[in-house]
Design a protein around this motif. Structure first.
Motif, PDB file in Angstrom:
ATOM      1  N   GLU A   8      50.279  22.173 -38.817  1.00  0.00           N
ATOM      2  CA  GLU A   8      49.011  21.674 -39.331  1.00  0.00           C
ATOM      3  C   GLU A   8      48.074  22.860 -39.552  1.00  0.00           C
ATOM      4  O   GLU A   8      47.824  23.630 -38.619  1.00  0.00           O
ATOM      5  N   LYS A  63      44.720  24.670 -39.896  1.00  0.00           N
ATOM      6  CA  LYS A  63      43.322  24.448 -39.501  1.00  0.00           C
ATOM      7  C   LYS A  63      42.451  25.481 -40.222  1.00  0.00           C
ATOM      8  O   LYS A  63      42.638  26.690 -40.049  1.00  0.00           O
ATOM      9  N   VAL A 106      35.803  21.922 -49.868  1.00  0.00           N
ATOM     10  CA  VAL A 106      36.188  20.912 -48.867  1.00  0.00           C
ATOM     11  C   VAL A 106      36.979  19.764 -49.523  1.00  0.00           C
ATOM     12  O   VAL A 106      38.002  19.328 -49.001  1.00  0.00           O
ATOM     13  N   MET A 107      36.505  19.294 -50.688  1.00  0.00           N
ATOM     14  CA  MET A 107      37.206  18.172 -51.320  1.00  0.00           C
ATOM     15  C   MET A 107      38.541  18.625 -51.913  1.00  0.00           C
ATOM     16  O   MET A 107      39.522  17.872 -51.885  1.00  0.00           O
ATOM     17  N   LYS A 144      40.981  18.832 -49.153  1.00  0.00           N
ATOM     18  CA  LYS A 144      41.368  17.499 -48.704  1.00  0.00           C
ATOM     19  C   LYS A 144      42.303  16.808 -49.707  1.00  0.00           C
ATOM     20  O   LYS A 144      43.383  16.335 -49.349  1.00  0.00           O
ATOM     21  N   ASP A 170      42.272  18.585 -43.952  1.00  0.00           N
ATOM     22  CA  ASP A 170      40.968  18.008 -43.614  1.00  0.00           C
ATOM     23  C   ASP A 170      40.258  18.972 -42.673  1.00  0.00           C
ATOM     24  O   ASP A 170      40.749  19.270 -41.586  1.00  0.00           O
ATOM     25  N   GLY A 208      37.398  18.453 -41.288  1.00  0.00           N
ATOM     26  CA  GLY A 208      36.591  17.730 -40.297  1.00  0.00           C
ATOM     27  C   GLY A 208      35.105  17.718 -40.594  1.00  0.00           C
ATOM     28  O   GLY A 208      34.289  17.660 -39.679  1.00  0.00           O
ATOM     29  N   ASP A 234      31.801  15.883 -42.496  1.00  0.00           N
ATOM     30  CA  ASP A 234      31.374  14.578 -43.012  1.00  0.00           C
ATOM     31  C   ASP A 234      30.953  14.726 -44.475  1.00  0.00           C
ATOM     32  O   ASP A 234      29.810  15.089 -44.777  1.00  0.00           O
ATOM     33  N   THR A 235      31.872  14.426 -45.357  1.00  0.00           N
ATOM     34  CA  THR A 235      31.650  14.669 -46.793  1.00  0.00           C
ATOM     35  C   THR A 235      30.635  13.695 -47.397  1.00  0.00           C
ATOM     36  O   THR A 235      30.099  13.959 -48.467  1.00  0.00           O
ATOM     37  N   GLU A 237      32.700   8.648 -50.863  1.00  0.00           N
ATOM     38  CA  GLU A 237      33.170   9.727 -49.965  1.00  0.00           C
ATOM     39  C   GLU A 237      32.241  10.934 -49.998  1.00  0.00           C
ATOM     40  O   GLU A 237      32.236  11.745 -49.078  1.00  0.00           O
TER      41      GLU A 237
END
Ligand SMILES: CC(=O)SCCNC(=O)CCNC(=O)[C@H](O)C(C)(C)COP(=O)(O)OP(=O)(O)OC[C@H]1O[C@@H](n2cnc3c(N)ncnc32)[C@H](O)[C@@H]1OP(=O)(O)O
Ligand SMILES: O=C(O)CCC(=O)C(=O)O
Length: 380
Positions: free
Chosen positions: A4, A6, A240-241, A244, A250, A252, A254-255, A310
């Motif tokens: 994963e 990060k 960020v998007m 994702k 992700d 983490g 809050d989009t 979103e």
């Protein structure tokens, strides 16, 4: 098992964003922006340059006093007085920057590679002795000699640096080149985390940031709305998007707050956000073309890469020159006038010619007039 990945976001709206020629944030705006980014879960905020003077230091101290969860980091030249100025602000993390390309070493700071290595050691030893978290900023790293960069990363690691920031200062790289350069560094000095700081001079900042992650970088430098020197930096909301949606990573954050922070920074920087700006533009979820509106109404996934909610936006079905029957039915439904497909087909020609005449979409009052058989005047 797949590892994963990060990735952390180090947002520099308050430093590189404010370096946009002509942009100034008030101390109050800096606080509002920092609070917003912190509440979203952004991991680190590069919040200013203490060497600039007492007013800047006071605004940084005010940010420190907020007790945010995000790490606050300041920008410093590789000189002791800059780091002392940061210490006086109470931050626990510093970016210590050095020009690392030969062109800048010779023609900007008028020094030598030897000087850069020695100055890096001096500044780093000083900062680490003070207990600071240190990111070494490699200005113009994308134009630097690869072997020299590896040497610098090795020195940085040996002297306790926590991270190296690979800067594409002039935005000259393309994603494949970015990937190769970062992959070479992460392979050569795997113990040192790499951040990528990308500029948008060729419109590739976001793509290059993602390529950096593919190459092993685990921190991305961003700014809200892509604000920053010249054509700007990689935009927080795009990075960020894209991570994702396109990469399955992700971070983490809050989009849903993207629209809010985008408008806040747009106002504070006096740089209005274009309606078509990727991810946060007011009109990026507006559908007019007949086939698109029809597809979205049947299932938004037909034409939307993610749901507008979103990122804090809403969907609009627009009545205009390219509308089709189903879109027109929906536009009338939204203003409380249920019409049949046949009625919509009859109105379509009028919708088109009105849009052509007024050179834009029809407002609710225009739709109402057409429905009542009245003409839409240009001045209306
Ligand atoms: C790529 C980037 O965005 S890096 C961030 C750049 N940000 C800014 O410049 C915004 C804020 N800057 C400032 O307020 C001022 O430029 C200050 C306070 C940093 C420095 O101001 P001054 O001392 O008046 O210097 P000035 O800006 O004219 O010139 C920069 C000096 O720093 C030197 N310098 C530049 N980068 C570095 C570095 N990474 N490490 C050490 N010295 C450096 C230059 O060689 C030059 O020195 P010189 O006068 O001996 O030739
Ligand atoms: O040196 C750094 O840490 C950042 C410099 C920068 O903003 C850039 O190179 O674009």
């Amino acid at each position: 098992m797949v590892e994963e990945v990060k990735v952390r976001i180090g947002d520099t709206t308050l430093r590189d964003g404010e370096q946009t020629a002509g942009v100034v944030f008030s101390a109050r705006e800096k606080i509002a922006i920092a609070r917003h980014l912190d509440a979203m879960g952004v991991h680190e905020l590069e919040c200013g340059i203490p060497a600039m003077g007492e007013e800047e230091r006071a605004s940084i101290r005010a940010l420190v006093d907020l007790g945010l969860s995000a790490r606050l980091i300041t920008w410093n030249r590789a000189v002791i007085p800059d780091i002392e100025a940061s210490l006086a602000c109470g931050v626990e993390a510093v970016d210590i920057s050095l020009s690392v390309s030969d062109i800048m070493i010779e023609h900007k700071i008028n020094k030598t590679r030897e000087w850069v290595k020695e100055q890096l050691k001096r500044a780093l030893d000083f900062a680490k002795a003070k207990g600071l978290y240190v990111c070494v900023g490699g200005e113009d790293a994308s134009r630097a000699d690869g072997d020299f960069l590896i040497e610098l990363l090795s020195i940085a690691r040996a002297h306790g640096a926590d991270r190296f920031r690979f800067c594409d200062t002039l935005g000259v790289l393309e994603p494949f080149g970015m990937y190769e350069k970062v992959a070479r560094l992460t392979a050569a000095v795997p113990e040192l985390e790499i951040e990528v700081h990308t500029h948008n001079d060729l419109g590739l900042a976001t793509a290059n940031a993602l390529a950096g992650v593919r190459g092993g970088a685990r921190c991305i430098s961003t700014t809200v709305n892509g604000l920053g020197e010249r054509a700007g930096n990689a935009a927080l909301e795009e990075v960020v998007m894209a991570l994702k949606v396109a990469c399955g990573i992700d971070v983490g954050i809050d989009t849903r707050r993207f629209r809010g922070v985008s408008r806040l920074v747009g106002r504070a920087s006096n740089r209005e956000v274009p309606a078509w700006k990727a991810v946060v533009g007011e009109k990026v979820f507006a559908h007019e073309s007949g086939l698109h509106a029809d597809g979205v109404l049947k299932d938004p996934r037909n034409y939307e890469v993610f749901a507008p909610e979103e990122v804090g936006l809403t969907r609009h079905i627009v009545a205009g020159k390219h509308s089709g029957t189903n879109g027109i039915v929906e536009s009338y439904r939204q203003i409380g006038i249920p019409i049949s497909r046949e009625e919509a087909q009859e109105l379509m020609e009028k919708v088109r010619s009105t849009a052509q005449r007024i050179k834009g979409p029809l407002a609710p009052r225009d739709l109402l007039k057409l429905h009542e058989g009245r003409a839409v005047s240009l001045a209306a």
